[in-house]
Design an enzyme around this catalytic site. Structure first.
Site, short mmCIF file in Angstrom:
data_model
loop_
_atom_site.label_atom_id
_atom_site.label_comp_id
_atom_site.label_asym_id
_atom_site.label_seq_id
_atom_site.Cartn_x
_atom_site.Cartn_y
_atom_site.Cartn_z
N CYS A 297 59.18 31.81 31.67
CA CYS A 297 59.45 33.09 31.02
C CYS A 297 60.24 32.81 29.74
O CYS A 297 61.39 32.36 29.80
CB CYS A 297 60.25 34.01 31.95
SG CYS A 297 60.69 35.57 31.15
N THR B 173 56.46 33.99 26.20
CA THR B 173 55.32 33.08 26.32
C THR B 173 54.07 33.74 25.73
O THR B 173 53.23 33.08 25.11
CB THR B 173 55.06 32.69 27.79
OG1 THR B 173 55.02 33.89 28.59
CG2 THR B 173 56.13 31.75 28.33
N CYS C 197 57.16 39.77 25.51
CA CYS C 197 56.86 38.62 26.37
C CYS C 197 56.91 37.38 25.48
O CYS C 197 56.10 37.25 24.55
CB CYS C 197 55.48 38.78 27.01
SG CYS C 197 54.99 37.36 28.01
#
Ligand SMILES: N[C@@H](CCC[C@H](N)C(=O)O)C(=O)O
Length: 290
Positions: free
Chosen positions: A86, A221, A219
């Site tokens: 994450c 990634t 997010c």
């Protein structure tokens, strides 16, 4: 589970928000059902995921990394499932370590299920994480939302992503209520899906539907996967030119800068904030654990 007092903090990185549970000795049991209740926005504390902060030497999955990184990010999605990595979580994890006086600004290493990540906490500012290299498995996939379909590119950042370029981010529909569809045969363990629209030269905007968490406001990634997919689409490959390539990625919760180096290393820079801290009520926890 012991219902003695358990401390928590709440933090976010570009509004990808996390419940943080400091537990240096890995003494707190966190089954998926408890994680899901802690992350519940109405009946719990609320978060897109949970960061369990454990000394690497104390955790069976991280012991082998203890020589390189003192702390292990045991990351969980909001539904309690485990993910390899994450990106926003690592920045918030590092901010927590700094907030708790466990590390100073500057360089540190964090153990994750995706390996050891190098982190730089800038003086009074953003946090940069070396996220490793992207893998771009050749097979493409089709993503469908509300009857509309797009070709998507597979990008693996330690965790799986499908990146679809769209004309208008609104076409991705109501991702919270209508999850996008991707073939289970391609992603037997599920996938994070990014919808990307161009904003200018090396500048894109995205929305994301995360595996195990639904639509989130950011997010890390995913932003890395998007930057690499956009670069290849635009004919930019640092390995070929020897020159780093940076994309600005706008997300609903903020902006991340993603740089791909000629050796393939991807660096992600963005904000990380600790918002609150407190104690989990043992009586409430008892109702969750039975
Ligand atoms: N929000 C994260 C990604 C969290 C894991 C993901 N939902 C998965 O299951 O792979 C990030 O900032 O990278």
């Amino acid at each position: 589970m012991s219902t003695s007092q358990i401390a928590f903090l709440k933090g976010h990185g570009t509004e990808n928000d996390f419940v943080i549970v400091p537990d240096p000795d890995d003494a707190v049991e966190l089954p998926a059902s408890v994680v899901a209740r802690l992350c519940d926005r109405r009946a719990g504390i609320g978060g897109d995921g949970l960061l369990h902060v454990v000394r690497s030497a104390a955790h069976p999955e991280a012991r082998a990394m203890a020589g390189e990184a003192e702390w292990f990010m045991d990351y969980r999605n909001a539904d309690g499932s485990i993910a390899e990595m994450c990106g926003n979580g690592v920045r918030v994890f590092a901010r927590y370590l700094q907030h708790a006086g466990l590390v100073d600004e500057g360089d540190l290493a964090v153990a994750t299920r995706g390996g050891v990540k190098k982190v730089h906490i800038a003086k009074g500012g953003d946090i940069t994480v070396s996220m490793g290299r992207a893998l771009l498995p050749g097979a493409g996939v089709t993503v469908t939302v509300d009857g509309r379909s797009w070709d998507a590119r597979n990008v693996n950042m330690g965790n799986p992503h499908a990146v679809a370029f769209v004309d208008d981010l609104a076409h991705a529909g109501e991702l919270r209520s209508v999850p996008p569809f991707t073939p289970a045969a391609v992603y037997p363990d599920g996938v994070n899906i990014e919808f990307v629209a161009d904003r200018g030269p090396r500048h894109v905007a995205m929305r994301v539907h995360e595996r195990g968490s639904g639509e989130t406001r950011s997010c890390g990634t995913g932003a890395c996967a998007v930057a690499v997919a956009a670069a290849r689409r635009d004919g930019a490959d640092p390995a070929q030119t020897g020159t780093p390539v940076t994309y600005r990625v706008d997300l609903p919760g903020g902006t991340l800068l993603i740089t791909e180096q000629p050796d393939g290393e991807i660096e992600m820079t963005g904000a990380a904030v600790i918002v609150a801290e407190g104690m989990i009520d043992p009586a409430w926890l008892e109702t969750v654990t039975g």
